[in-house]
Structure formats: C-alpha cells, structure tokens
Design a protein around this motif. Structure first.
Motif, short mmCIF file in Angstrom:
data_model
loop_
_atom_site.label_atom_id
_atom_site.label_comp_id
_atom_site.label_asym_id
_atom_site.label_seq_id
_atom_site.Cartn_x
_atom_site.Cartn_y
_atom_site.Cartn_z
N UNK A 1 0.81 -1.21 0.00
CA UNK A 1 0.00 0.00 0.00
C UNK A 1 0.85 1.27 0.00
N UNK B 1 8.85 -0.02 3.66
CA UNK B 1 9.04 -1.38 4.17
C UNK B 1 8.68 -1.45 5.64
N UNK B 2 8.11 -2.58 6.04
CA UNK B 2 8.08 -2.94 7.44
C UNK B 2 9.35 -3.74 7.71
N UNK C 1 10.03 8.31 18.45
CA UNK C 1 8.74 8.11 19.09
C UNK C 1 8.91 7.68 20.54
N UNK D 1 -1.65 7.80 17.33
CA UNK D 1 -0.38 8.52 17.30
C UNK D 1 0.24 8.53 18.70
N UNK E 1 -6.69 -5.86 1.22
CA UNK E 1 -7.17 -4.51 1.38
C UNK E 1 -7.99 -4.49 2.65
N UNK F 1 -2.00 -7.95 10.44
CA UNK F 1 -1.59 -9.03 11.33
C UNK F 1 -2.69 -9.22 12.36
N UNK G 1 -1.26 -2.30 19.66
CA UNK G 1 -0.66 -1.39 18.69
C UNK G 1 -1.17 -1.74 17.30
N UNK H 1 -2.83 -1.26 13.38
CA UNK H 1 -2.53 -0.43 12.21
C UNK H 1 -3.81 0.20 11.69
N UNK I 1 -5.00 1.85 6.25
CA UNK I 1 -4.01 1.79 5.18
C UNK I 1 -2.73 1.11 5.66
N UNK I 2 -2.83 0.34 6.74
CA UNK I 2 -1.70 -0.48 7.16
C UNK I 2 -0.57 0.29 7.82
N UNK I 3 -0.88 1.46 8.36
CA UNK I 3 0.20 2.23 8.99
C UNK I 3 0.14 2.14 10.51
N UNK I 4 1.32 2.14 11.12
CA UNK I 4 1.42 2.31 12.56
C UNK I 4 1.75 3.77 12.79
N UNK J 1 2.08 5.48 15.49
CA UNK J 1 2.98 5.82 16.60
C UNK J 1 4.44 5.69 16.18
N UNK J 2 4.78 4.56 15.59
CA UNK J 2 6.20 4.35 15.27
C UNK J 2 6.53 4.83 13.86
N UNK J 3 5.49 5.06 13.04
CA UNK J 3 5.75 5.50 11.68
C UNK J 3 6.18 4.37 10.76
N UNK J 4 5.46 3.27 10.79
CA UNK J 4 5.74 2.16 9.88
C UNK J 4 4.60 2.05 8.89
N UNK J 5 4.85 1.59 7.65
CA UNK J 5 6.17 1.27 7.11
C UNK J 5 6.97 2.54 6.82
N UNK J 6 8.26 2.37 6.59
CA UNK J 6 9.10 3.54 6.36
C UNK J 6 10.12 3.20 5.28
#
Lengths: 591, 591
Positions: A189, A194-195, A519, B130, B227, B235, B557, B559, B562-565, B567-572
């Motif tokens: 997405x 990358x994770x 963070x 966040x 999706x 996960x 924790x 996501x 859109x599959x984002x974390x 707090x930690x800012x993943x994926x990156x």
C-alpha cells in the motif's frame, strides 16, 4: 474412519488397571512380528507403545487386517486388555505388563516405508529435517516439544499469578538503523516503504510501561537476519518482561523465583535462590568469561606474585609489559598426556594467546617445559598460593590481565570436559551484574553501548559519565545457566536529562537520536515511570533443560544454518506478479 | 528513584482495610486541586485512582512537591490511609471511602501537557493511535487488554488440561499460490528467493497430526496482505487447533466446552451447550446469512404459498421465474414511519434487490403500497402462516430463493437494530454446518473449494463427487457469535485416493497439486491419521466480549486501514544498503 470407532485410551496409558476391559486404540504400527499362528503388533501413539496380539481364534477378520499392516500404518484396534503370560513381560516399557487381545481392527491409512526407523537411532540431520513429520514421531523429539510446551505454560502461570499481563506487540514494525540486520517486508500500500520484523519487542515494552501497564510479559517470536554461525536461528522465541517502579534487585528476585518455579514444576528439581551474583569484573577475572559455568570450580587464580624476578622470558616479558601471570589448578590431573596438554595449548593459540605453560606438581618438585627457568622458590610460592598437591597439574598463561583470564577461561571449559568434571543434570544458575556501560569500538572508533543506549548507568558512577565513561558501570544483568547466557536485561533510563548525557557520551546528536528513537523519546516526555526488564532466550532454556546440544532439537520446524526449511522448501521463488504488487524487483548485484 | 522508595500498594487497591497503615504509592497525577491550604491529588495507576491529601501541617516538603505537579506527572507518595471525612466520600470509585495523608513525596518524572485528557472522552482515532501510550492509559483500553490477556490465559489453561500441546510453528515460510495475498520477506542468503509470512499455520498443524502430536493448539499471529476493508488488520491473532482420530462432533463439543469455560471463567457468564446447529441451507433460508445472529428471532418465513394467482406484478413475475416470496414478520412494528421503511427498502436495493414490500396489518385488513394488488385472501393466508396480529409489520421480498433470503437477512439485522431488539450482554453462539464443498467461481469459470481443498466431503455425499459436485456438502463448520463469524474449520481428507478425487473435481492436475502442496501430500503418504480442527479469530472474540465495535480497540498497537502504525511511523523507507543486502530494488511500476 467409520463412526463406530471411537478411541477410548492412548496406547501408552494402558496398564494393569485396565485388565479385562475392552479398549479402542488408534496409532501407528511400530513393529509387526509374525509368530506362527499369532501376529504381534507394537502400536504407538504419542503416549507410548502397547503390544497388540492378533489371534485368528479371537477374530479371523482382525487377524487378516494385521497380516496386511506394515511399519507406520495407521491402525484402529478394539480388544481386551490382558496380563502378559508370565515370562513375557517387558520391563523396558510402561505398558510392559499387559497386552491387548484384538477383536477388531481397521487400517485407517497405509504408509510408505519410512526413510529411517522411528526410534532413537542416529540419522543425518538433513534427512531428519526433510522428513520432519517422521522425525517428530520419535520419542525424544516429542518429549522435547512437550517439555517446551510445559515450560511456556508454567512461565505464563507464574507470571500471570505475579500480576504480569501478556500483551501482544506487532510483528510489522519499523527499522531502526542499529543492532543486527533486519528482515524486510515490502509494503504494497505504500510503494517504496518497508516494514521490518522485530528483533525484540524492546521499544514496545518500554512504551507499555509509559502506558502504565506496570508489569508486562510476552513469550514472543523475534527475528534476526544474522549469519547463522553457532547455534542461531533466524527466528527465535524469547520470554520478554518489563516492570515499572522497580530497581535491579526486584527484577533479579522475580526472575529467580520464575526459574525456581519452572525447575520445580517442570523438571522436579529444586534450585537454591538467590543465585550467585558475580560482577562482570569478577566473572572475567575468575572464569575468563561473562557467562561463567558454575557447575564446577577450577577458578582462574592470579599467581603474578609468585614471580618476583622471573627468569622465564615468556613470563618476564609479559610482566614487563604490565601483564599478569594467571593459572588454572587442576587437582590430580598430572596424568594428562603431553598430547592432551598440547591440545589445550592449541585452544590458547587459536584464541590469539602466546602459549600455555603446564606445570606438573610431583613429589620431587615440579616439571615443566620451561625446566629450571621456573625456580624452586617460584614453584613453592605457586603451590602455596594454590594449595597444590603432588599429582596436580597447573596451567599457566602470562599476558595482559583480561586476555590472560579469557584464554584460561577457554582452557578451563575444555579441561573440565576432558576431566569429566561437568556433572550431568546439574543446573548452575548465576547472575553477572555491573557490566560496563560502554565499550570502545575499534571499528567505529568511538564508544558504543555494551547493552543498548537506554540502559541506566549505576548511580554511583554517574559522576564519570563525561570524565571517564569507560569506568561507568550499567544497571545491566545477564542470567547464566551452565555457562550459557540465557538472557539479559537492564534498568532503563527514564529521565530525559540523563538520556541526553548518555547520547552525548555515545556521540549521538540530538538530531540523530530523534531520527532513530524519536517516538520513544517523545513518549518519555509524557510521564515515563522508572522501569526495567529482561529478555530470556526460550529456545536455549528449553535446550538446556532437555539436555540437547542444539536449539534445532527443541524447535518443531527449525531452519538450517543457511536459513532453509528443508521440509517445505523455503525460501523459494515467487511469481513476478507478487513482486510487482509490492513494488520491488530482484537485483542480483553482489549484496 | 531513590532506593528508599518501594511501592507497597497499587493506588486502586487502597481501601478501609488499610486504614491507619503507612503506604507507599507510585502513579500518575490524574488531577490536582488546590483547596486553600490543602492540595488534593488524584493518583492513578493501572488498578485505579486514590485521593492523596497534602497538608503543610503534615509535611511542608511534600506540600511543596504537590505544588509543582501537573497532570500525568509521575509521583511517589508515602502517607497514611485515612477514612474520608463524612460527606466527602466518593461512591463512584473503588477507593472512595479513603484518602492518603501524604508525609513524603517525590516527582519521579514530569510530563508535558498531554494532547487529550486521560479519561473516557471521545478522541479522534488518528490522535489516539499517534499517542497510543497515552490512549492505553485510559481505563477502557487497559481493561480491554487485560480481558484479552485473561482470555488467552484461560484458553491455554483449558486446552492444556485437555491434553493439547502448544507448538510454535514458523513465521518465515513458503508461498503457496492460493488464498489471500502473502507478505514477502526477501532472503539475504538466497538471492532472488523469498520467505512469506504465514496466513495461518494450516499446513504445519496438519503436519503435526501426521507426526502423531494428536492434539495441537497455538495462539498465533497470522498475516494477510489484503485490502483493509471492513475491520481487518494485516496481522491478526488466532486460536488454532487440530486433533487426530476425531470426527466433526468431537471438534464441535471440544470448542463448545472451551467457549463455555471462557465465558464462565473470564466473563462470569454461563452459556448453554450444545450450541444451536444450523445447516448452511437452514441458516441461509431462515436468516439469509451463513453467520446468523441468534440474539433475536424474527426469522425469515416463506409465504409463497399465500400467493396462488398473484396479481401484484412484482410477485407474479418473480414466481413465474421460479422465485419465491419470503417475509420478515415484525410484531407490533406498524408504527415504523414511511421514511424508516424506505430506509429498509434501500438496504434491499443497494444489495441488488428489486424492492421491499411492506404490509401493515391493521384491524381493517392490511395496507401496502401495492394496494389491492395484494388481495384480502392473500393477506389472510399470510396472517395465518405467520400468526400476525393487528399492529404488526410484514416486510416482503419476491425473488429467487437464495437472493430473497439474503436480502431479507440484511433487512432483519437492520430492523432489529432499529427496533432495539438486540439485547445487550447476550451471547448467542451457533454452529453452521454442512457447508457446500464447492462453489462455482464466475471469475475463474470453474469449481473452487469453499473452504480449502483438504476439507473432507460428507460421507453420504461422496457418490456425487464426480456426477454432481455442487450437491456435495463438506465436513466444514463455522462458529458464530452474535452474528459474527468467530472462525471455522473442518475434518480434513487423510487418504490419498479421496484427495485425488477432490483435486480432480477442482480441476487441479497432479503436477499442479505437487507444485502447490507437494510436501503435505508427501507427508500424507507416511501414515496420516484422520484429523480435523478449527481456527478462531481471537481479536474478534475479544472485541465481542469487550463490547467494542472494532478490533483496533482490543489490539495494543494496531494499524490503520491503510496499514500504517501511526505511533512508530511504519512502514518507512530503509537504507539502500538494506535493499542491496537482500538483493532487491524498489520498482515503482504500477503494482
């Protein structure tokens, strides 16, 4: 399977208690023996083996079925439990007093002839891993995995009772450009992003302390894309814990209680607490290792003072360079052959040492390759210092202090093995504490954190943080069992100003710190409690308690040294479409 | 934290039992109130809140500390527990009878002003995620995660007692080109090859049955790169189980016992077993869904027979095309406004239905938009068939049978919500069984497995496997709770010849079967026992028992969609070096 069949007992649980009862068993054919008019089948399930007797006079049909079965066929049997005729009992198995007289039988599934027999013979590991489903049928492997289950269960029971909450932390996280190599997981997405898979839940468990969870644990898979030297796996399991409002002693006591509980509950072994606690400096000096094996003594002793005006050049030169003379004292080991001693010396040499001086204590003084270069007075002082007797062997290294101990630490382990000094079924736990906070990295030409940069320095060493950082010890601790590091942890820094001082000592700028740990540092500004914890290698713990030599024997589906799963054939090629979907392509440049 | 400080109690556990005792507390400042000469601090930890009173006459120093604290500061307090003065008790909190008169206090850590208050006010979810460490300080979130822990613990307790062994299966496995999209993990040691993260341990648990483990379970993370429509996470966690030598009834009973145990043990709620069992056909006909919500009735009824010579075109046309007339009968719901009924009709239309005919039963007959096209005789027969009374509302759909029920199934749920028919704190479990083995894929123009190709057909339907495969039902079952599918499973095929027939029905060639499932098929040749199991969505179970609307509120924790974390800012992004090491490069072609 017809609905008429319903298992009543495990094979391995049949005993004289069931005598005269009709039982229904299901299992695998371990062995079939034709004895004239009778067929004997050893039927196996996870609990053990029982002998089933097929007699055509009891049932023609069942006898016919028994005639067809081969090794590893899956068989359902109905029959009556009977005492074995006198003289035919088998005392080597649990069910050896009884047999089952079959009245009915059905083949539930046939089997090909297995590539190796399902018993505890030696089989090439590659073959075992390829046919893991057969390997796992073997008693030893099943027993290992049951012990693993019991240890995990008992760990959870204990920690739950102690008020710990198991919290699942994420597996798809963010890379931090420190530590070991990460496994990458491309995002579909978010093209180009990358994770990574977690090397540990470290940051999340500290976040949970900031969130007020107070006592967290998790038995959790972790991932490290390291070269699989030694006994490592790319995925491994750890018992991960963190506690708030604690000091080091609280963590140590809790873990001791946990270990004592596991040993008692799962192994039926009682271990004494508190465990011995050695400072890092003591461990290095006395055992030449930060993971000392305390199952036996034979500590390293300093005998520098025995040499006042040494004539032996190897000793005088080392001392002149500020070095020391240290020794291992092996009682009644003078019988070791020259060849054996040479092998010990080669341990020293291959670890970069200059040499190993054996000194055989005899009734007429002492004997060594250095001859008279070691004087009678020196021998006398050594004997006195060590309390050595005739027939003892003393192994000496002269080198700089840390090096001398490290070399002798390896000699000590090898020698103990050769002398059979390491007792079986003994569990010697120990703590190593007061680790140095920093170490000098020759590679990076700067100080690096020995544990991690969130580890708290010891209060009494705070004054040296700027002036003499290598002198600073950390509130870090390792748990050792039988010379293996089970895991380690620390009390963490929870206050911003101390964290800033440590980053400065490590040469990490504020901008870098933000980028790497942003963070977490942000979270710490919103009321972080004092906290600390530990992570224990679960695979290693299970391995030691199973008496295995490799963690692969306590993991159901391990990978080889080159990271392959031989059973399923992973890693493998994937379809071009799959790569395109996650916005990557294969790039065969040298990695 | 000075060594002098050692917590003696959790804030939330102080009660009149501790009256007169000195206690040491550590926690976060929920609120501070200055009352003239006194300062009141509500101190919070995971167990709750207690009021601490700072009186300069008790301690000037502590009073001065209290003057400095702000919300979310971390504070250590020593003081004496005292009954609150009469009239000042707070019955809304557990500790409301007492307060702690502070004699000593220390700020362990200050805090920035948090972006939202730590109580149960509504906060935008993006902000919550966040600052998850602050969000998790809120009672509701902490309670959810504790319930999650308790459910996992109780599941393990139960299954352990039932002889199940928890076995950890690998996370770095091999892609199988079926099912949902895999997350890929490039291999460093094997350029151009990839691991994938498991969508479930399905193949491994079947392998464990072949290995004779007999009863396996695992509470395990799984991964699907789908999706994230609806309430999905990339996960997620499942309770995964497999048993050997069982039939469907054994699995269902075991799971019922597990659920009853969890409900009793964790929720204090007793549920009746066995759970209602509906065949797939029944569930579809009566509830228009394969996950029927049984917390209320209002089943779908067939009223086709009421129409012998229908005049209403919508009905006569549907019947002429082989369709049926079905209805929901809502007692005393004739008060629903036209607008409300139109909203229900729009549910039908947006699901592709032609329309919804409301029939209001009144003392002078019935009223409907079709007017006299529905005759008095038809109304009379409908009333009789449904037992309808004056004041009832009947909602009618005429369509092909499955479609009619599906549409009314949605109307049923929406109507129940609007009528407030869904009781709170009610737990309606149900099984749906006898699923079709195959379904026709319009996309692929061939039969596909409804469950998976290892699912066993029902014995009595085996004769139709070749002649009429769509008639074949499977030994597959879904567990439903309150209209949510908690999970599903099946009895597996264990014999090669039946597996070959099923592959053939699915149009899978032997070569394809080998390529896709080779290692499992090979394993099955070495004595696979009859076996079956189930996988239950743990996140969903926890969500339902917490009374939450989204699984994100029961995952520590999670996501975003859109599959984002956040707090930690993943994926990156990762470093070029990291990509090179695993032999990939980013490829921005449209995915």
């Amino acid at each position: 399977m017809g609905t008429a069949w319903k298992r009543t007992h495990y094979c391995g649980m049949i005993s004289t208690n069931e005598e005269g009862q009709e039982v229904t068993l299901m299992g695998w054919v371990q062995r079939r023996r034709d004895h004239g008019g009778l067929i004997f089948v050893d039927l196996r399930d996870r609990e053990g083996i029982v002998q089933v007797v097929f007699n055509p006079q009891h049932s023609q049909e069942a006898f016919a079925v028994a005639g067809e079965v081969r090794g590893e066929y899956v068989l359902a049997v109905r029959g009556v439990v009977s005492r074995r005729p006198p003289g035919t009992e088998n005392p080597r198995i649990k069910t050896g007093q009884v047999e089952v007289l079959a009245t009915e039988a059905e083949i539930l599934n046939p089997s090909l002839n297995p590539p190796f027999p399902i018993d505890d013979v030696e089989v090439d590991e590659a073959v075992r891993l390829r046919y893991r489903y057969l390997d796992l049928r073997r008693t030893r492997m099943y027993r290992n995995l049951v012990l693993r289950h019991r240890l995990a269960k008992a760990t959870r029971d204990f920690l739950d009772r102690k008020g710990f909450i198991e919290v699942e932390t994420p597996f798809l996280i963010k890379t931090t450009p420190e530590g070991a190599r990460d496994f990458l997981v491309p995002s579909r997405l978010h093209p180009g992003k990358f994770y990574v898979l977690p090397q540990s839940p470290q940051l999340f468990k500290q976040i949970l302390m900031v969130a007020g969870f107070d006592r967290y644990f998790q038995i959790v898979r972790c991932f490290r894309d390291e070269d699989l030297r030694a006994d490592r796996q790319p995925e491994f399991t750890q018992i991960d814990m963190e506690m708030s409002f604690v000091d080091q002693e609280d963590v140590l006591q809790l873990v001791e209680e946990l270990m004592a509980y596991l040993m008692e509950r799962v192994m039926g072994v009682s271990v004494k607490t508190p465990f011995p606690r050695l400072t890092y400096a003591q461990a290095m000096a006395r055992y030449g290792s930060d993971k000392p094996d305390l199952r036996f003594g034979m500590e390293i002793a300093d005998i520098t003072e025995a040499f006042q005006h040494p004539q032996a050049r190897v000793i005088s030169e080392a001392m002149a360079a500020g070095g020391v003379v240290r020794a291992i004292h092996a009682r009644q080991a003078a019988h070791l052959t020259r060849r054996e001693v040479e092998e010990l010396a080669s341990v020293v040499q291959s670890a970069g040492g200059k040499g190993l001086i054996p000194l055989y204590i005899t009734s007429d003084g002492a004997r060594s390759p250095l001859g008279r270069a070691i004087t009678a007075e020196e021998v006398e002082r050594i004997r006195e210092r060590l309390g050595a007797q005739d027939g003892d062997l003393i192994l000496i290294v002269a080198d700089e202090p840390e090096k001398a101990s490290e070399l002798l630490g390896q000699v000590r382990l090898e020698l103990a093995r050769r002398l059979g000094m390491i007792p079986r079924d003994t569990y010697a736990f120990a703590w190593v504490v007061e680790f140095p906070m920093f170490e000098w990295s020759e590679e990076e030409k700067k100080l690096v954190a020995k544990h991690h940069p969130f580890t708290s320095p010891m209060d009494e060493d705070l004054p040296y943080l700027e002036s003499d950082p290598l002198r600073v010890r950390a509130k870090a601790y390792d748990l050792i069992l039988n010379g293996v590091e089970l895991g380690g942890g620390s009390i963490r820094i929870h206050r911003a100003e101390l964290q800033a001082r440590v980053f400065k000592a490590l040469g990490i700028s504020e901008e870098q710190a933000q980028r790497k740990f942003g963070f977490l540092l942000e979270a710490f500004q919103y009321g972080a409690p004092p906290h600390g914890g530990i992570a224990l290698g679960f695979d290693r713990l299970v391995m030691l308690l199973c008496g295995e030599e490799t963690i692969r024997d306590v993991i159901a589906f391990p990978k080889t040294q080159s990271g392959m799963d031989l059973m399923i054939g992973a890693p493998s090629e994937v379809e071009e479409r799959q790569l395109r979907e996650v916005h990557i392509r294969v790039d065969q440049r040298a990695g």
